[in-house]
Design a protein around this motif. Structure first.
Motif: not given
Length: 256
Positions: A44-45, A48
């Motif tokens: 997720s990081n 994005q």
């Protein structure tokens, strides 16, 4: 490397890690893989705005690496990470000694169709080529305007004429091809077969039966992450996209 560039490499699977020699069963047994929640946070990081979900994690065939099964916009992919989950490695693992793509083999297992899926697939067949008594069967997902499909059909037609393969055609018109959808629907509605398909058959018949079958085909393929043609679906539930030469196809059929 910029994450956007890395993601493009990941999606198209053009990068690779070469493994010289067979890794052996002991290679993957010692590594301790990170929790899947940790990997999901890293994904997720790193990516994005992308719809990326970690579905499973397990030791890879190579010592010190874990392989992660992810879904990217409903399409399955594999990436690799270290035991801490800090590093995400995009690409494929090739066993140079055995001449085997280990990433692709594992991905085929992740994507394998269930018995119920295969029953649904039978309902999507538009026509067949080759004898029902042939020792092997393959579902051939194709688009009437796909140039690569025509290359693939040369091998399939030869094997069907020799009686060693029955080809079950599943018509999957791609949105990029104008008129392909209408052609596929007409083939179903007018109950046409391989010869007419080869002649680029067209008619104005857009009956509900044909429309429903093509709509169901598109829904099925998209649900299983099949976004292109040609795609071969085998009797063991695995599938592979892209043109396969005769040697590769025969090896795959024998391995089932």
């Amino acid at each position: 490397m910029h994450f956007k560039t890395a993601w493009a490499i990941f999606i198209t699977s053009v990068s690779a890690f070469l493994v010289f020699g067979s890794p052996g069963p002991e290679a993957s047994s010692a590594v301790s893989c990170p929790d899947i929640a940790v990997v999901q946070e890293r994904l997720s990081n790193a990516f994005q705005g992308r719809n990326v979900t970690a579905k499973a994690i397990e030791p890879s065939p190579v010592s010190g690496l874990c392989q992660v099964h992810v879904r990217v916009n409903e399409k399955s992919q594999i990436l690799y990470t270290d035991p801490s989950g800090r590093y995400l490695i995009l690409g494929q693992i090739l066993d140079a000694q055995e001449k085997k793509n280990l990433t692709r083999a594992r991905l085929e297992e992740f994507n394998r169709l269930t018995a119920q899926d295969k029953e649904a697939l039978d309902d999507l067949v538009a026509f067949t080529l080759g004898p029902a008594t042939a020792p092997h069967t393959v579902y051939f997902v194709t688009d009437p305007q796909c140039p690569y499909c025509k290359r693939a059909e040369t091998t399939l037609e030869a094997m069907a004429s020799e009686g060693v393969l029955q080809v079950r055609y599943v018509l999957y018109p791609l949105p990029m091809h104008p008129g392909a959808r209408e052609s596929c629907i007409a083939l179903v509605c007018d109950k046409k077969g391989h010869d007419d398909f080869k002649k680029n058959y067209k008619s104005d018949n857009q009956c509900p039966e044909g429309t429903n079958k093509i709509d169901a085909t598109m829904k099925f393929m998209q649900a299983h992450g099949i976004n292109g043609t040609p795609t071969y679906i085998f009797s063991d539930g695995t599938f592979r996209s892209g043109v396969m030469d005769r040697s590769a196809l025969e090896n795959k059929l024998k391995a089932q």
